[in-house]
Design a protein around this motif. Structure first.
Motif, mmCIF file in Angstrom:
data_model
loop_
_atom_site.group_PDB
_atom_site.id
_atom_site.type_symbol
_atom_site.label_atom_id
_atom_site.label_comp_id
_atom_site.label_asym_id
_atom_site.label_seq_id
_atom_site.Cartn_x
_atom_site.Cartn_y
_atom_site.Cartn_z
ATOM 1 N N THR A 93 0.844 -1.206 0.000
ATOM 2 C CA THR A 93 0.000 0.000 0.000
ATOM 3 C C THR A 93 0.878 1.254 0.000
ATOM 4 O O THR A 93 0.591 2.229 -0.707
ATOM 5 C CB THR A 93 -0.937 -0.001 1.238
ATOM 6 N N ALA A 94 1.953 1.212 0.771
ATOM 7 C CA ALA A 94 2.837 2.390 0.812
ATOM 8 C C ALA A 94 3.456 2.637 -0.563
ATOM 9 O O ALA A 94 3.518 3.783 -1.031
ATOM 10 C CB ALA A 94 3.924 2.193 1.865
ATOM 11 N N TYR A 95 3.902 1.562 -1.242
ATOM 12 C CA TYR A 95 4.451 1.747 -2.598
ATOM 13 C C TYR A 95 3.368 2.314 -3.531
ATOM 14 O O TYR A 95 3.626 3.202 -4.333
ATOM 15 C CB TYR A 95 4.960 0.415 -3.166
ATOM 16 N N GLU A 96 2.157 1.773 -3.404
ATOM 17 C CA GLU A 96 1.077 2.236 -4.290
ATOM 18 C C GLU A 96 0.819 3.726 -4.072
ATOM 19 O O GLU A 96 0.702 4.483 -5.034
ATOM 20 C CB GLU A 96 -0.215 1.439 -4.016
ATOM 21 N N GLN A 97 0.765 4.109 -2.787
ATOM 22 C CA GLN A 97 0.386 5.504 -2.511
ATOM 23 C C GLN A 97 1.554 6.475 -2.685
ATOM 24 O O GLN A 97 1.403 7.536 -3.275
ATOM 25 C CB GLN A 97 -0.184 5.609 -1.103
ATOM 26 N N GLN A 98 2.718 6.058 -2.156
ATOM 27 C CA GLN A 98 3.854 6.990 -2.181
ATOM 28 C C GLN A 98 4.543 7.037 -3.528
ATOM 29 O O GLN A 98 5.057 8.077 -3.929
ATOM 30 C CB GLN A 98 4.902 6.632 -1.110
ATOM 31 N N TYR A 99 4.571 5.903 -4.213
ATOM 32 C CA TYR A 99 5.271 5.903 -5.496
ATOM 33 C C TYR A 99 4.302 6.047 -6.669
ATOM 34 O O TYR A 99 4.311 7.051 -7.379
ATOM 35 C CB TYR A 99 6.117 4.636 -5.666
ATOM 36 N N TYR A 100 3.474 5.055 -6.846
ATOM 37 C CA TYR A 100 2.639 5.037 -8.066
ATOM 38 C C TYR A 100 1.685 6.238 -8.120
ATOM 39 O O TYR A 100 1.586 6.903 -9.143
ATOM 40 C CB TYR A 100 1.875 3.710 -8.174
ATOM 41 N N GLU A 101 0.983 6.512 -7.023
ATOM 42 C CA GLU A 101 0.011 7.624 -7.072
ATOM 43 C C GLU A 101 0.711 8.965 -7.174
ATOM 44 O O GLU A 101 0.310 9.824 -7.937
ATOM 45 C CB GLU A 101 -0.889 7.600 -5.816
ATOM 46 N N LYS A 102 1.810 9.121 -6.425
ATOM 47 C CA LYS A 102 2.440 10.448 -6.367
ATOM 48 C C LYS A 102 3.404 10.688 -7.517
ATOM 49 O O LYS A 102 3.505 11.792 -8.020
ATOM 50 C CB LYS A 102 3.198 10.606 -5.042
ATOM 51 N N LYS A 103 4.144 9.643 -7.897
ATOM 52 C CA LYS A 103 5.236 9.895 -8.843
ATOM 53 C C LYS A 103 4.954 9.409 -10.266
ATOM 54 O O LYS A 103 5.791 9.593 -11.158
ATOM 55 C CB LYS A 103 6.527 9.244 -8.336
ATOM 56 N N CYS A 104 3.841 8.735 -10.466
ATOM 57 C CA CYS A 104 3.583 8.167 -11.803
ATOM 58 C C CYS A 104 2.243 8.660 -12.352
ATOM 59 O O CYS A 104 1.518 7.912 -13.022
ATOM 60 C CB CYS A 104 3.608 6.639 -11.733
ATOM 61 N N ALA A 105 1.947 9.924 -12.082
ATOM 62 C CA ALA A 105 0.619 10.465 -12.445
ATOM 63 C C ALA A 105 0.396 10.449 -13.961
ATOM 64 O O ALA A 105 -0.699 10.131 -14.425
ATOM 65 C CB ALA A 105 0.485 11.877 -11.901
ATOM 66 N N LYS A 106 1.433 10.778 -14.733
ATOM 67 C CA LYS A 106 1.244 10.841 -16.194
ATOM 68 C C LYS A 106 0.998 9.446 -16.759
ATOM 69 O O LYS A 106 0.189 9.271 -17.663
ATOM 70 C CB LYS A 106 2.455 11.479 -16.867
ATOM 71 N N SER A 107 1.723 8.447 -16.233
ATOM 72 C CA SER A 107 1.485 7.072 -16.675
ATOM 73 C C SER A 107 0.051 6.685 -16.376
ATOM 74 O O SER A 107 -0.658 6.152 -17.231
ATOM 75 C CB SER A 107 2.401 6.089 -15.934
ATOM 76 N N LYS A 108 -0.384 6.971 -15.181
ATOM 77 C CA LYS A 108 -1.730 6.563 -14.772
ATOM 78 C C LYS A 108 -2.776 7.195 -15.695
ATOM 79 O O LYS A 108 -3.690 6.519 -16.183
ATOM 80 C CB LYS A 108 -1.982 6.969 -13.313
ATOM 81 N N ALA A 109 -2.597 8.499 -15.958
ATOM 82 C CA ALA A 109 -3.569 9.202 -16.810
ATOM 83 C C ALA A 109 -3.591 8.583 -18.210
ATOM 84 O O ALA A 109 -4.659 8.383 -18.790
ATOM 85 C CB ALA A 109 -3.211 10.688 -16.876
ATOM 86 N N MET A 110 -2.417 8.268 -18.750
ATOM 87 C CA MET A 110 -2.382 7.712 -20.114
ATOM 88 C C MET A 110 -3.027 6.325 -20.167
ATOM 89 O O MET A 110 -3.776 6.018 -21.089
ATOM 90 C CB MET A 110 -0.953 7.653 -20.635
ATOM 91 N N ILE A 111 -2.742 5.507 -19.157
ATOM 92 C CA ILE A 111 -3.317 4.154 -19.158
ATOM 93 C C ILE A 111 -4.836 4.232 -19.026
ATOM 94 O O ILE A 111 -5.568 3.465 -19.660
ATOM 95 C CB ILE A 111 -2.685 3.289 -18.041
ATOM 96 N N GLN A 112 -5.314 5.186 -18.236
ATOM 97 C CA GLN A 112 -6.777 5.328 -18.095
ATOM 98 C C GLN A 112 -7.436 5.647 -19.438
ATOM 99 O O GLN A 112 -8.562 5.256 -19.695
ATOM 100 C CB GLN A 112 -7.103 6.417 -17.071
#
Ligand SMILES: Cc1ncc(COP(=O)(O)O)c(C=O)c1O
Length: 491
Positions: A37-56
């Motif tokens: 959960t910490a990796y998901e919140q601290q890394y993926y959510e905070k530092k990978c926002a552009k990736s997340k937006a593109m995949i969505q």
């Protein structure tokens, strides 16, 4: 170690198999839920926002959001925009160590200038394809034949999958026999008749969704490493049309995930000679990664046909080909042919053997020769593996690390060490349930590695390249140490 081979010492196969047997008897050890959960919140959510937006967005036009089976990772796939040497960079600017290596082809590291500049020169001169003969088709074929003794002739195709298909057609024409035998668990691409017994030995057709069962009428699998089982099948086939070919991944199924005894390949060669089947080495991963003379050079075996992929186009598209002895390769003759009157196997591909793949493959092999890349990548594989072993011991984990040169395995759950035994059908649902549960945890481990800046192949395999240095591997091990420190038995 001479400059041809990347394996400094052949792994102790029996000991590794014992460790893997133990691993799957143990409960699942994986990243703790709170750490994930910490990796998901601290890394993926905070530092990978552009990736997340593109995949969505991508998920609306691309099934599953990504085009490549190996690209998916928890909690969402990242978008990579730059690759250089041992590093990858995502769209948010994060840097990673690359142990996926595009799935294997980039033994030199990503995007080496020596290859790239030759590709650009070619693009400026003639563009990527003409549909006609180009000098680099010859140069690449010659280079491969110069390195690999059993390859007298080479025909470039579009992929490893296509090359495996071609191998079977050639074998059937040459032997006039029907059956093909593969090793359980091995992957030879996704063509209909080879989608059999993939990943899990004994799984037969069960992973081949969308392929009618009758496609496997002439396909069989034997238990990995079991020469007696192979001979039983060869003997049985003698009475019903004979065996045209035995296909082997020479370091073991799934690039050696289930490693083989050193003498195994020699044993397969002897059985093929005894029963008149062609020996087909699938060297899609191993040719020019295990050694410049292929795994066959390392094991001292002379296959009739060799399947190539990946490195033969140096990470550029159109990576596949079949090589072998003239007496068999004649069945692939295009154009002038060989003069003999014989049938020709049906093969094709508008983009096969295009100048772009051939020039990239030629200069990749040329640079590998010049820089001794196979050996350098292998040394990095040794260093990474011995570091991982030390960390496994330090953290008292049941994980298993081993390598064949630059092919490194880090088994945390042993998903591919299961097998299906049809004489005990009541056990099959349990095996399928265990493998899928374990695979999920392997993905969670992969997500943790990724968040620590380490890109792996599905969380369990790591290819090293010649672009690695001792300092980089030391840094990678510090990151693995952090992940292993957050592992516990799955509740
Ligand atoms: C041993 C082996 N054979 C065949 C293939 C299929 O090659 P391609 O992906 O180029 O079709 C692969 C791909 O990973 C492979 O590892």
């Amino acid at each position: 170690m001479d400059n041809k081979n990347g394996i400094s010492e052949y792994p102790n196969t029996a000991a590794i198999i014992r460790q893997l047997d133990d691993l799957i008897k143990q409960p699942i050890y994986t990243i703790k839920p709170e750490a994930l959960t910490a990796y998901e919140q601290q890394y993926y959510e905070k530092k990978c926002a552009k990736s997340k937006a593109m995949i969505q967005e991508a998920v609306h036009v691309i099934p599953g959001g990504v085009q490549h089976n190996l690209a998916f990772n928890h909690p969402f796939p990242l978008v990579f925009t730059k690759a250089e040497g041992a590093y990858l960079y995502d769209i948010d600017g994060n840097q990673y160590y690359d142990f996926l290596q595009a799935g294997g082809p980039t033994v030199l590291g990503s995007n080496p200038i020596h290859v790239r500049s030759k590709v650009i020169e070619l693009l400026n001169d003639c563009g990527p394809s003409t549909g006609l003969f180009h000098e680099y088709e010859y140069k690449l074929a010659k280079k491969i034949a110069d390195h690999i003794e059993s390859v007298e002739m080479f025909r470039m195709l579009g992929s490893g999958t296509e090359a495996c298909m071609a191998a079977i057609r050639v074998a059937r024409l040459a032997t006039k026999k029907k059956h093909i035998i593969k090793m359980g668990g091995a992957y030879h691409g996704w063509s209909d008749q080879l989608a059999y017994g993939i990943r899990i030995p004994g799984s037969k057709w069960t992973q081949a969704h969308g392929v009618p069962r009758h496609m496997f009428k002439y396909t069989q699998e034997f238990y990995p490493g079991d020469l007696k089982d192979l001979e039983r099948k060869l003997r049985f086939n003698r009475l019903r049309g004979g065996t045209a070919a035995v296909l082997i991944e020479p370091v073991g199924p799934e690039s050696g995930t289930r490693p083989l005894e050193f003498d195994f390949n020699k044993g397969v060669e002897e059985l093929c000679r005894k029963y008149g089947a062609l020996l087909v080495f699938d060297e899609v991963v191993t040719a020019f990664r295990i050694g410049m003379s292929g795994a066959q050079g390392y094991f001292g075996v002379s296959p009739d046909l060799t399947v190539f992929g990946k490195v033969v186009a140096g990470g550029y598209p159109g990576a596949g080909g079949l090589g072998g002895k003239k007496q068999y390769m004649k069945y692939l003759s295009a154009g002038l042919g060989s003069g003999d009157k014989h049938k020709r196997a049906l093969v094709g591909g508008t983009m096969a053997a295009n100048p772009l793949s051939c020039v990239a493959g030629y200069y990749t092999l040329d640079e590998m020769e010049r820089t001794n890349a196979v050996q350098r990548a292998g040394i990095m594989g040794d260093k990474l593996t011995s570091g991982l072993k030390a960390l496994i011991e330090k953290h008292k984990l049941p994980f298993v690390a081993f390598n064949q040169g630059s092919i490194c395995h880090l088994e945390t759950v042993g998903t591919l060490h299961y097998a299906i035994d049809w004489s005990k059908p009541w056990r099959i649902p349990g095996v399928l349930k265990a493998t899928s549960e374990r695979k999920k945890e392997m993905e969670h481990m992969g997500a943790a590695y990724m968040a620590e800046g380490i890109v792996t192949l599905a969380g369990s395999r790591l290819y090293t390249s010649a672009a690695y240095t001792d300092e980089m591997i030391d840094d990678v091990l510090v990151r693995f140490d952090r992940v292993f420190g957050q592992v516990a038995i799955k509740a």
